[in-house]
Scaffold this motif. Structure first.
Motif, PDB file in Angstrom:
ATOM      1  N   ALA A   9       0.808  -1.222   0.000  1.00  0.00           N
ATOM      2  CA  ALA A   9       0.000   0.000   0.000  1.00  0.00           C
ATOM      3  C   ALA A   9       0.837   1.266   0.000  1.00  0.00           C
ATOM      4  CB  ALA A   9      -0.941   0.000   1.205  1.00  0.00           C
ATOM      5  N   GLY A  10       2.108   1.179   0.390  1.00  0.00           N
ATOM      6  CA  GLY A  10       2.972   2.353   0.354  1.00  0.00           C
ATOM      7  C   GLY A  10       2.912   3.198   1.600  1.00  0.00           C
ATOM      8  N   VAL A  11       2.120   2.791   2.612  1.00  0.00           N
ATOM      9  CA  VAL A  11       2.103   3.482   3.901  1.00  0.00           C
ATOM     10  C   VAL A  11       2.326   2.429   4.990  1.00  0.00           C
ATOM     11  CG1 VAL A  11       0.569   5.331   3.149  1.00  0.00           C
ATOM     12  CG2 VAL A  11      -0.410   3.250   4.119  1.00  0.00           C
ATOM     13  N   PRO A  12       2.910   2.833   6.125  1.00  0.00           N
ATOM     14  CA  PRO A  12       3.091   1.869   7.217  1.00  0.00           C
ATOM     15  C   PRO A  12       1.748   1.310   7.692  1.00  0.00           C
ATOM     16  CG  PRO A  12       4.431   3.822   7.577  1.00  0.00           C
ATOM     17  CD  PRO A  12       3.525   4.142   6.429  1.00  0.00           C
ATOM     18  N   VAL A  13       1.745   0.039   8.034  1.00  0.00           N
ATOM     19  CA  VAL A  13       0.526  -0.660   8.455  1.00  0.00           C
ATOM     20  C   VAL A  13       0.808  -1.413   9.747  1.00  0.00           C
ATOM     21  CG1 VAL A  13      -1.155  -2.450   7.871  1.00  0.00           C
ATOM     22  CG2 VAL A  13      -0.279  -0.938   6.073  1.00  0.00           C
ATOM     23  N   VAL A  14      -0.105  -1.317  10.701  1.00  0.00           N
ATOM     24  CA  VAL A  14      -0.067  -2.148  11.903  1.00  0.00           C
ATOM     25  C   VAL A  14      -1.398  -2.892  11.986  1.00  0.00           C
ATOM     26  CG1 VAL A  14      -0.059  -2.167  14.424  1.00  0.00           C
ATOM     27  CG2 VAL A  14       1.569  -0.724  13.185  1.00  0.00           C
ATOM     28  N   LEU A  15      -1.327  -4.213  12.102  1.00  0.00           N
ATOM     29  CA  LEU A  15      -2.520  -5.028  12.259  1.00  0.00           C
ATOM     30  C   LEU A  15      -2.952  -5.019  13.724  1.00  0.00           C
ATOM     31  CD1 LEU A  15      -1.579  -8.162  10.096  1.00  0.00           C
ATOM     32  CD2 LEU A  15      -2.514  -5.959   9.363  1.00  0.00           C
ATOM     33  N   ALA A  62      -5.880  -1.243  25.961  1.00  0.00           N
ATOM     34  CA  ALA A  62      -4.419  -1.309  25.867  1.00  0.00           C
ATOM     35  C   ALA A  62      -3.983  -1.717  24.464  1.00  0.00           C
ATOM     36  CB  ALA A  62      -3.872  -2.302  26.894  1.00  0.00           C
ATOM     37  N   ILE A  63      -4.752  -2.580  23.823  1.00  0.00           N
ATOM     38  CA  ILE A  63      -4.446  -2.976  22.442  1.00  0.00           C
ATOM     39  C   ILE A  63      -4.492  -1.755  21.533  1.00  0.00           C
ATOM     40  CG2 ILE A  63      -5.398  -4.212  20.453  1.00  0.00           C
ATOM     41  CD1 ILE A  63      -3.913  -6.067  22.252  1.00  0.00           C
ATOM     42  N   GLY A  64      -5.536  -0.940  21.670  1.00  0.00           N
ATOM     43  CA  GLY A  64      -5.654   0.253  20.833  1.00  0.00           C
ATOM     44  C   GLY A  64      -4.513   1.228  21.055  1.00  0.00           C
ATOM     45  N   ARG A  65      -4.170   1.465  22.329  1.00  0.00           N
ATOM     46  CA  ARG A  65      -3.077   2.397  22.615  1.00  0.00           C
ATOM     47  C   ARG A  65      -1.752   1.875  22.069  1.00  0.00           C
ATOM     48  NH1 ARG A  65      -6.229   2.692  27.314  1.00  0.00           N
ATOM     49  NH2 ARG A  65      -4.996   1.094  28.377  1.00  0.00           N
ATOM     50  N   ALA A  66      -1.496   0.587  22.267  1.00  0.00           N
ATOM     51  CA  ALA A  66      -0.232   0.016  21.789  1.00  0.00           C
ATOM     52  C   ALA A  66      -0.152   0.033  20.274  1.00  0.00           C
ATOM     53  CB  ALA A  66      -0.085  -1.412  22.312  1.00  0.00           C
ATOM     54  N   ALA A  67      -1.273  -0.191  19.599  1.00  0.00           N
ATOM     55  CA  ALA A  67      -1.265  -0.186  18.133  1.00  0.00           C
ATOM     56  C   ALA A  67      -0.922   1.201  17.597  1.00  0.00           C
ATOM     57  CB  ALA A  67      -2.623  -0.644  17.600  1.00  0.00           C
ATOM     58  N   PHE A  68      -1.531   2.234  18.171  1.00  0.00           N
ATOM     59  CA  PHE A  68      -1.200   3.589  17.718  1.00  0.00           C
ATOM     60  C   PHE A  68       0.262   3.898  17.980  1.00  0.00           C
ATOM     61  CE2 PHE A  68      -0.400   8.021  18.504  1.00  0.00           C
ATOM     62  CZ  PHE A  68      -0.901   8.611  17.351  1.00  0.00           C
ATOM     63  N   GLU A  69       0.742   3.560  19.175  1.00  0.00           N
ATOM     64  CA  GLU A  69       2.132   3.877  19.520  1.00  0.00           C
ATOM     65  C   GLU A  69       3.119   3.138  18.620  1.00  0.00           C
ATOM     66  OE1 GLU A  69       2.001   2.833  23.599  1.00  0.00           O
ATOM     67  OE2 GLU A  69       0.885   4.649  24.186  1.00  0.00           O
ATOM     68  N   LEU A  70       2.801   1.905  18.245  1.00  0.00           N
ATOM     69  CA  LEU A  70       3.689   1.161  17.344  1.00  0.00           C
ATOM     70  C   LEU A  70       3.714   1.812  15.965  1.00  0.00           C
ATOM     71  CD1 LEU A  70       5.518  -1.198  16.669  1.00  0.00           C
ATOM     72  CD2 LEU A  70       3.480  -2.621  16.342  1.00  0.00           C
ATOM     73  N   LEU A  71       2.547   2.220  15.473  1.00  0.00           N
ATOM     74  CA  LEU A  71       2.505   2.871  14.163  1.00  0.00           C
ATOM     75  C   LEU A  71       3.218   4.216  14.207  1.00  0.00           C
ATOM     76  CD1 LEU A  71       1.558   2.824  11.253  1.00  0.00           C
ATOM     77  CD2 LEU A  71      -0.632   3.772  12.002  1.00  0.00           C
ATOM     78  N   ALA A  72       3.026   4.979  15.281  1.00  0.00           N
ATOM     79  CA  ALA A  72       3.710   6.268  15.406  1.00  0.00           C
ATOM     80  C   ALA A  72       5.218   6.079  15.438  1.00  0.00           C
ATOM     81  CB  ALA A  72       3.231   6.998  16.665  1.00  0.00           C
ATOM     82  N   ALA A  73       5.682   5.023  16.105  1.00  0.00           N
ATOM     83  CA  ALA A  73       7.118   4.752  16.145  1.00  0.00           C
ATOM     84  C   ALA A  73       7.642   4.396  14.769  1.00  0.00           C
ATOM     85  CB  ALA A  73       7.402   3.614  17.129  1.00  0.00           C
ATOM     86  N   ARG A  74       6.864   3.637  14.013  1.00  0.00           N
ATOM     87  CA  ARG A  74       7.269   3.294  12.641  1.00  0.00           C
ATOM     88  C   ARG A  74       7.340   4.535  11.771  1.00  0.00           C
ATOM     89  NH1 ARG A  74      10.023  -0.211   9.835  1.00  0.00           N
ATOM     90  NH2 ARG A  74       9.119  -1.892  11.099  1.00  0.00           N
ATOM     91  N   LEU A  75       6.384   5.435  11.904  1.00  0.00           N
ATOM     92  CA  LEU A  75       6.384   6.666  11.113  1.00  0.00           C
ATOM     93  C   LEU A  75       7.546   7.577  11.494  1.00  0.00           C
ATOM     94  CD1 LEU A  75       2.553   7.315  11.150  1.00  0.00           C
ATOM     95  CD2 LEU A  75       3.934   7.022   9.081  1.00  0.00           C
ATOM     96  N   ALA A  76       7.925   7.551  12.761  1.00  0.00           N
ATOM     97  CA  ALA A  76       9.038   8.389  13.218  1.00  0.00           C
ATOM     98  C   ALA A  76      10.383   7.823  12.792  1.00  0.00           C
ATOM     99  CB  ALA A  76       8.990   8.534  14.737  1.00  0.00           C
ATOM    100  N   ASP A  77      10.410   6.544  12.428  1.00  0.00           N
ATOM    101  CA  ASP A  77      11.660   5.894  12.036  1.00  0.00           C
ATOM    102  C   ASP A  77      11.432   5.133  10.733  1.00  0.00           C
ATOM    103  OD1 ASP A  77      14.090   4.661  11.806  1.00  0.00           O
ATOM    104  OD2 ASP A  77      13.793   3.268  13.481  1.00  0.00           O
ATOM    105  N   PRO A  78      11.446   5.822   9.593  1.00  0.00           N
ATOM    106  CA  PRO A  78      11.147   5.173   8.315  1.00  0.00           C
ATOM    107  C   PRO A  78      12.279   4.309   7.767  1.00  0.00           C
ATOM    108  CG  PRO A  78      11.700   7.474   7.947  1.00  0.00           C
ATOM    109  CD  PRO A  78      11.710   7.271   9.437  1.00  0.00           C
ATOM    110  N   ASP A  79      13.300   4.042   8.563  1.00  0.00           N
ATOM    111  CA  ASP A  79      14.421   3.212   8.129  1.00  0.00           C
ATOM    112  C   ASP A  79      13.903   1.859   7.642  1.00  0.00           C
ATOM    113  OD1 ASP A  79      16.698   1.744   7.738  1.00  0.00           O
ATOM    114  OD2 ASP A  79      17.466   1.965   9.778  1.00  0.00           O
ATOM    115  N   PRO A  80      14.117   1.503   6.376  1.00  0.00           N
ATOM    116  CA  PRO A  80      13.620   0.217   5.864  1.00  0.00           C
ATOM    117  C   PRO A  80      14.238  -0.980   6.566  1.00  0.00           C
ATOM    118  CG  PRO A  80      15.104   1.242   4.272  1.00  0.00           C
ATOM    119  CD  PRO A  80      14.834   2.261   5.335  1.00  0.00           C
TER     120      PRO A  80
END
Length: 365
Positions: free
Chosen positions: A166-172, A326-344
């Motif tokens: 999809a070209g954007v970071p994804v967290v399931l 807690a699942i919702g909070r952790a999912a957002f935080e994981l995606l935010a961390a991925r967006l802050a660190d786009p290192d492939p």
């Protein structure tokens, strides 16, 4: 310049054009590139992702800059490629059961981070989920996706491949999937449903129950995990065989007949405890037990999985409660961390959160 269909460049030429535009303009929006190159937003995002992995460009919110360059907002300029508020697309299969608490958890984390959530509800069907996700991504307005997709069957497998490209970071969320020739895991946040089921069995066994059955609904993606935890705990504790049903849910016209057969099997096998996924099925079971003169918990102890409605039952149901907020909070935080660190080269993260067992009257001695 808009490239017409007859002169559409090859992918290599298109990506070279993207790099050239970045050299000239400093920063380019994804939506502007899509319009200029006459391709979809998804195609542009894939191009940028590839160029980023090659170290040629750096992704910023809504667009890209040359590697080593700063976006206008980072240099203190008055304009930025997009509004600097992080925007996350979220697609869940239901807005009414289970998922509202997950959504609230995401909203809490997003509000704390000053981010915006664009929510879409689907219907446990891959085609519906695909449509909602495509609209979010092709709008060019989301920086990443939080999604609980269908992952099984041909349509589910195709949807997982689409998400990977999809070209954007994804967290399931509450789902797991693998991609690629080596079956690499996608990033995910999940409740440890197998552990939760195991906790329920061990609680019932501690009360002296030796035959503990399980009832799950085959439509639920959670059922395989619940069944795995139930089976593992029964084997480890040396418990005797008991009814093991993966069947229709309470909305199905066949449910009443299925329930009758299950209770007959419990009586004939001497089963004295049941783990049921989910609450509506467990409440229906208790009601039918009472109609048949089977006392809960004296004759049949019941533990439900989900804890959405369990406390409203008579008697209130002991329940395994997945950590939905807690699942919702952790999912957002994981995606935010991925967006802050786009290192492939950043490794995929899989977060597992432990559920709780809430003991109520349906299993008390």
């Amino acid at each position: 310049m808009t490239v017409s269909d007859s002169t559409a460049p090859l992918p290599e030429e298109r990506r070279a054009h993207v790099v050239e535009l970045l050299r000239r303009r400093g920063v380019v929006r994804v939506s502007d590139l899509a319009a200029e190159l006459d391709v979809s937003v998804i195609t542009v995002r894939r191009d940028i992702a590839l160029l980023s992995s090659q170290g040629l460009v750096r992704r910023v919110r809504g667009g890209a800059v040359l590697h080593g360059e700063a976006a206008p907002a980072e240099r203190g300029a008055a304009e930025a490629p997009t509004e600097q508020r992080l925007t996350i697309g979220m697609v869940v299969p239901s807005l009414h059961y289970y998922w509202p608490d997950v959504i609230r958890g995401v909203r809490e984390a997003a509000d704390a981070a000053g981010a915006r959530i664009v929510l879409r509800g689907a219907s446990y069907h891959a085609a519906d989920e695909s449509r909602q996700l495509a609209r979010l991504v092709e709008s060019g307005g989301v920086d990443g996706l939080l999604v609980a997709p269908t992952t099984t069957g041909d349509d589910g497998e195709a949807l997982v491949r689409w998400l990977q490209d999809a070209g954007v970071p994804v967290v399931l969320i509450e789902r797991a999937a693998t991609v690629g020739p080596y079956q690499e895991a996608m990033e995910s946040v999940m409740s440890d449903h197998a552990l939760g089921a195991s906790m329920a069995v061990r609680h019932l066994a501690s009360l002296g129950h030796r035959r503990i059955g399980v009832i799950t609904t085959r439509q639920s993606p959670t059922s395989p995990h619940v069944r795995r935890g139930w089976r593992r705990a029964c084997e480890e504790l040396g418990l005797d065989g008991a009814p093991d049903a993966d069947t229709v849910d309470v909305r199905d016209p066949e449910w009443a007949g299925v329930l009758e057969d299950l209770l007959d099997a419990c009586v004939s096998s001497g089963t004295t405890a049941l783990l049921v996924h989910s609450d509506p099925e467990a409440i229906g079971l208790v009601q039918r037990c009472q109609e048949r003169g089977v006392r809960v918990p004296e004759d049949m102890a019941v533990v439900t999985y989900d804890d959405e409605l369990a406390e409203l039952c008579d008697p209130p149901l002991t329940a395994v409660r997945p950590p939905k907020g807690a699942i919702g909070r952790a999912a957002f935080e994981l995606l935010a961390a991925r967006l802050a660190d786009p290192d492939p080269e950043r490794p995929a993260h899989r977060v597992v959160v432990e559920p709780r067992l809430i003991v109520r009257a349906s299993s008390r001695p």
